[in-house]
Motif scaffolding. Structure first.
Motif, PDB file in Angstrom:
ATOM      1  N   GLN A 179      -4.780   1.899   4.918  1.00 24.30           N
ATOM      2  CA  GLN A 179      -3.610   1.292   4.306  1.00 24.30           C
ATOM      3  C   GLN A 179      -3.479  -0.159   4.745  1.00 24.30           C
ATOM      4  O   GLN A 179      -3.479  -0.466   5.928  1.00 24.30           O
ATOM      5  CB  GLN A 179      -2.346   2.059   4.681  1.00 24.30           C
ATOM      6  CG  GLN A 179      -1.099   1.549   3.967  1.00 24.30           C
ATOM      7  CD  GLN A 179       0.121   2.403   4.255  1.00 24.30           C
ATOM      8  OE1 GLN A 179       0.125   3.154   5.222  1.00 24.30           O
ATOM      9  NE2 GLN A 179       1.134   2.305   3.431  1.00 24.30           N
ATOM     10  N   ARG A 180      -3.377  -1.027   3.783  1.00 29.60           N
ATOM     11  CA  ARG A 180      -3.192  -2.455   4.064  1.00 29.60           C
ATOM     12  C   ARG A 180      -2.014  -2.966   3.253  1.00 29.60           C
ATOM     13  O   ARG A 180      -1.877  -2.644   2.077  1.00 29.60           O
ATOM     14  CB  ARG A 180      -4.452  -3.257   3.710  1.00 29.60           C
ATOM     15  CG  ARG A 180      -5.678  -2.912   4.549  1.00 29.60           C
ATOM     16  CD  ARG A 180      -6.853  -3.787   4.134  1.00 29.60           C
ATOM     17  NE  ARG A 180      -8.019  -3.589   4.973  1.00 29.60           N
ATOM     18  CZ  ARG A 180      -8.983  -2.718   4.720  1.00 29.60           C
ATOM     19  NH1 ARG A 180      -8.898  -1.946   3.650  1.00 29.60           N
ATOM     20  NH2 ARG A 180     -10.030  -2.609   5.507  1.00 29.60           N
ATOM     21  N   GLY A 181      -1.188  -3.758   3.892  1.00 24.64           N
ATOM     22  CA  GLY A 181      -0.031  -4.310   3.205  1.00 24.64           C
ATOM     23  C   GLY A 181      -0.312  -5.682   2.644  1.00 24.64           C
ATOM     24  O   GLY A 181      -1.465  -6.073   2.407  1.00 24.64           O
ATOM     25  N   THR A 182       0.743  -6.466   2.454  1.00 21.58           N
ATOM     26  CA  THR A 182       0.617  -7.794   1.846  1.00 21.58           C
ATOM     27  C   THR A 182       0.782  -8.903   2.877  1.00 21.58           C
ATOM     28  O   THR A 182       1.070 -10.043   2.528  1.00 21.58           O
ATOM     29  CB  THR A 182       1.663  -7.969   0.740  1.00 21.58           C
ATOM     30  OG1 THR A 182       2.975  -7.753   1.302  1.00 21.58           O
ATOM     31  CG2 THR A 182       1.440  -6.973  -0.383  1.00 21.58           C
ATOM     32  N   GLN A 183       0.638  -8.556   4.161  1.00 20.27           N
ATOM     33  CA  GLN A 183       0.790  -9.593   5.188  1.00 20.27           C
ATOM     34  C   GLN A 183      -0.257 -10.685   4.988  1.00 20.27           C
ATOM     35  O   GLN A 183      -1.436 -10.406   4.821  1.00 20.27           O
ATOM     36  CB  GLN A 183       0.623  -8.973   6.573  1.00 20.27           C
ATOM     37  CG  GLN A 183       0.741  -9.999   7.704  1.00 20.27           C
ATOM     38  CD  GLN A 183       0.826  -9.308   9.041  1.00 20.27           C
ATOM     39  OE1 GLN A 183       1.780  -8.593   9.301  1.00 20.27           O
ATOM     40  NE2 GLN A 183      -0.157  -9.516   9.882  1.00 20.27           N
ATOM     41  N   PRO A 184       0.160 -11.948   5.017  1.00 14.38           N
ATOM     42  CA  PRO A 184      -0.792 -13.040   4.800  1.00 14.38           C
ATOM     43  C   PRO A 184      -1.696 -13.233   6.003  1.00 14.38           C
ATOM     44  O   PRO A 184      -1.392 -12.751   7.104  1.00 14.38           O
ATOM     45  CB  PRO A 184       0.129 -14.249   4.605  1.00 14.38           C
ATOM     46  CG  PRO A 184       1.347 -13.913   5.399  1.00 14.38           C
ATOM     47  CD  PRO A 184       1.525 -12.426   5.224  1.00 14.38           C
ATOM     48  N   PRO A 185      -2.806 -13.934   5.827  1.00 17.56           N
ATOM     49  CA  PRO A 185      -3.686 -14.193   6.969  1.00 17.56           C
ATOM     50  C   PRO A 185      -2.989 -15.069   7.997  1.00 17.56           C
ATOM     51  O   PRO A 185      -2.161 -15.920   7.670  1.00 17.56           O
ATOM     52  CB  PRO A 185      -4.887 -14.908   6.342  1.00 17.56           C
ATOM     53  CG  PRO A 185      -4.357 -15.481   5.062  1.00 17.56           C
ATOM     54  CD  PRO A 185      -3.319 -14.519   4.584  1.00 17.56           C
ATOM     55  N   GLY A 186      -3.319 -14.861   9.264  1.00 15.64           N
ATOM     56  CA  GLY A 186      -2.702 -15.656  10.327  1.00 15.64           C
ATOM     57  C   GLY A 186      -3.049 -15.077  11.679  1.00 15.64           C
ATOM     58  O   GLY A 186      -3.971 -14.279  11.816  1.00 15.64           O
ATOM     59  N   THR A 187      -2.310 -15.468  12.698  1.00 11.92           N
ATOM     60  CA  THR A 187      -2.540 -14.982  14.051  1.00 11.92           C
ATOM     61  C   THR A 187      -1.230 -14.548  14.682  1.00 11.92           C
ATOM     62  O   THR A 187      -0.164 -15.078  14.364  1.00 11.92           O
ATOM     63  CB  THR A 187      -3.183 -16.061  14.943  1.00 11.92           C
ATOM     64  OG1 THR A 187      -2.310 -17.202  15.001  1.00 11.92           O
ATOM     65  CG2 THR A 187      -4.534 -16.494  14.403  1.00 11.92           C
ATOM     66  N   MET A 188      -1.324 -13.577  15.580  1.00 11.87           N
ATOM     67  CA  MET A 188      -0.184 -13.159  16.381  1.00 11.87           C
ATOM     68  C   MET A 188      -0.601 -13.245  17.837  1.00 11.87           C
ATOM     69  O   MET A 188      -1.573 -12.606  18.248  1.00 11.87           O
ATOM     70  CB  MET A 188       0.238 -11.732  16.041  1.00 11.87           C
ATOM     71  CG  MET A 188       1.466 -11.273  16.831  1.00 11.87           C
ATOM     72  SD  MET A 188       2.127  -9.686  16.249  1.00 11.87           S
ATOM     73  CE  MET A 188       0.812  -8.577  16.746  1.00 11.87           C
ATOM     74  N   LYS A 189       0.095 -14.052  18.610  1.00 12.59           N
ATOM     75  CA  LYS A 189      -0.226 -14.239  20.020  1.00 12.59           C
ATOM     76  C   LYS A 189       0.827 -13.548  20.873  1.00 12.59           C
ATOM     77  O   LYS A 189       2.026 -13.729  20.663  1.00 12.59           O
ATOM     78  CB  LYS A 189      -0.293 -15.727  20.367  1.00 12.59           C
ATOM     79  CG  LYS A 189      -0.767 -16.003  21.787  1.00 12.59           C
ATOM     80  CD  LYS A 189      -0.921 -17.494  22.038  1.00 12.59           C
ATOM     81  CE  LYS A 189      -1.466 -17.740  23.447  1.00 12.59           C
ATOM     82  NZ  LYS A 189      -1.611 -19.188  23.733  1.00 12.59           N
ATOM     83  N   ILE A 190       0.377 -12.756  21.840  1.00  8.14           N
ATOM     84  CA  ILE A 190       1.270 -12.020  22.733  1.00  8.14           C
ATOM     85  C   ILE A 190       0.967 -12.446  24.166  1.00  8.14           C
ATOM     86  O   ILE A 190      -0.184 -12.396  24.598  1.00  8.14           O
ATOM     87  CB  ILE A 190       1.058 -10.503  22.596  1.00  8.14           C
ATOM     88  CG1 ILE A 190       1.181 -10.080  21.125  1.00  8.14           C
ATOM     89  CG2 ILE A 190       2.058  -9.734  23.461  1.00  8.14           C
ATOM     90  CD1 ILE A 190       0.751  -8.651  20.877  1.00  8.14           C
ATOM     91  N   TYR A 191       1.988 -12.890  24.899  1.00  7.83           N
ATOM     92  CA  TYR A 191       1.760 -13.315  26.274  1.00  7.83           C
ATOM     93  C   TYR A 191       3.046 -13.186  27.083  1.00  7.83           C
ATOM     94  O   TYR A 191       4.137 -12.988  26.524  1.00  7.83           O
ATOM     95  CB  TYR A 191       1.239 -14.755  26.329  1.00  7.83           C
ATOM     96  CG  TYR A 191       2.171 -15.790  25.731  1.00  7.83           C
ATOM     97  CD1 TYR A 191       3.107 -16.456  26.524  1.00  7.83           C
ATOM     98  CD2 TYR A 191       2.113 -16.108  24.382  1.00  7.83           C
ATOM     99  CE1 TYR A 191       3.957 -17.400  25.982  1.00  7.83           C
ATOM    100  CE2 TYR A 191       2.962 -17.050  23.832  1.00  7.83           C
ATOM    101  CZ  TYR A 191       3.876 -17.705  24.635  1.00  7.83           C
ATOM    102  OH  TYR A 191       4.725 -18.629  24.091  1.00  7.83           O
ATOM    103  N   ILE A 192       2.911 -13.274  28.402  1.00  8.31           N
ATOM    104  CA  ILE A 192       4.051 -13.223  29.313  1.00  8.31           C
ATOM    105  C   ILE A 192       4.385 -14.631  29.776  1.00  8.31           C
ATOM    106  O   ILE A 192       3.509 -15.366  30.229  1.00  8.31           O
ATOM    107  CB  ILE A 192       3.750 -12.334  30.529  1.00  8.31           C
ATOM    108  CG1 ILE A 192       3.473 -10.895  30.083  1.00  8.31           C
ATOM    109  CG2 ILE A 192       4.914 -12.362  31.526  1.00  8.31           C
ATOM    110  CD1 ILE A 192       3.030  -9.987  31.216  1.00  8.31           C
ATOM    111  N   ASP A 193       5.643 -15.017  29.643  1.00  7.87           N
ATOM    112  CA  ASP A 193       6.099 -16.324  30.108  1.00  7.87           C
ATOM    113  C   ASP A 193       7.139 -16.104  31.212  1.00  7.87           C
ATOM    114  O   ASP A 193       8.275 -15.735  30.942  1.00  7.87           O
ATOM    115  CB  ASP A 193       6.710 -17.121  28.965  1.00  7.87           C
ATOM    116  CG  ASP A 193       6.953 -18.579  29.350  1.00  7.87           C
ATOM    117  OD1 ASP A 193       7.059 -18.857  30.559  1.00  7.87           O
ATOM    118  OD2 ASP A 193       7.016 -19.432  28.451  1.00  7.87           O
ATOM    119  N   PRO A 194       6.766 -16.309  32.478  1.00  3.65           N
ATOM    120  CA  PRO A 194       7.705 -16.073  33.585  1.00  3.65           C
ATOM    121  C   PRO A 194       8.891 -17.035  33.585  1.00  3.65           C
ATOM    122  O   PRO A 194       9.886 -16.783  34.246  1.00  3.65           O
ATOM    123  CB  PRO A 194       6.839 -16.282  34.838  1.00  3.65           C
ATOM    124  CG  PRO A 194       5.432 -16.134  34.360  1.00  3.65           C
ATOM    125  CD  PRO A 194       5.426 -16.658  32.968  1.00  3.65           C
TER     126      PRO A 194
END
Length: 226
Positions: A179-194
């Motif tokens: 299953q694939r939706g309509t989300q456009p191409p891009g990036t998601m960055k996940i990080y910890i900021d103290p």
């Protein structure tokens, strides 16, 4: 710059605590006390900072954390108190619509024909609720992983059920394909900021999620943001 160890991550002190501990360090003293007020609950917690053993001690619970002092001018210290590199996930955008064909539908669902004689007398097509008739050209079928329900082939083999290479059983919702939706191409960055804290959790830092993508097929507008 003063840091404390929290869940295997070195996090920076809040400004007031850092100022108090640094002043004590510069004066050559061995320890000091700070009172932290929880902004969410209003509760006050007293901490003792032992600068010989380099510990932060909660005077109410006795819980201890390791602390350390880092010179911002030292090589590599720029990583302390700053955002962790984290993980970047890249999206390639929505799947191309491969169109509809009986061959594609069969390859995705793995459907097989069912002998009407093997069905119970009251078995009906789960879509049109019509009983199956022996010798009918519209044969009953079942999807590969579905159990206990059957369909007329014409009731399910169509472009309305097959979308972007994905089929969901209309009865038990078993998924076939990806299953694939309509989300456009891009990036998601996940990080910890103290250096970023949420109310009531001033010493823990924050998990930051930043998404950046191109035009959305739904809004047709540029967007970028955390």
């Amino acid at each position: 710059m003063w840091l404390f160890l929290e869940s295997s991550n070195w996090c920076r002190f809040d400004p007031n605590g850092e100022q108090t501990v640094e002043k004590t360090y510069q004066e050559g003293k061995d320890s000091c006390e700070c009172i932290f007020t929880n902004g969410r609950t209003g509760c006050k917690t007293r901490y003792v900072y032992d600068l010989k053993k380099m510990l932060q001690i909660n005077t109410q619970t006795g819980f201890k954390r390791n602390i350390k002092r880092v010179d911002p001018r030292d090589k590599g210290s720029e990583n302390f108190g700053a955002a962790h590199s984290g993980e970047t996930i890249r999206y390639t955008g929505p799947a191309p619509d491969g169109g509809f064909s009986p061959e594609i539908f069969q390859s995705i669902t793995g459907w097989t024909p069912v002998n009407v004689k093997q069905l119970a007398a009251d078995d009906k097509c789960a879509v049109c609720l019509t009983e199956f008739a022996e010798g009918d050209s519209d044969i009953p079928i079942k999807f590969a992983r579905c159990k206990g329900h059957y369909f007329h082939r014409s009731c399910v083999e169509n472009e309305h059920l097959l979308k972007f290479g994905f089929v969901s059983c209309p009865v038990c919702f078993t998924n076939y394909g990806i299953q694939r939706g309509t989300q456009p191409p891009g990036t998601m960055k996940i990080y910890i900021d103290p250096s970023i804290s949420c109310l009531g959790y001033e010493f823990t830092g924050s998990i930051v999620i930043e998404y950046s993508g191109s035009q959305s097929p739904q809004t047709q507008s540029q967007f970028s943001g955390p």
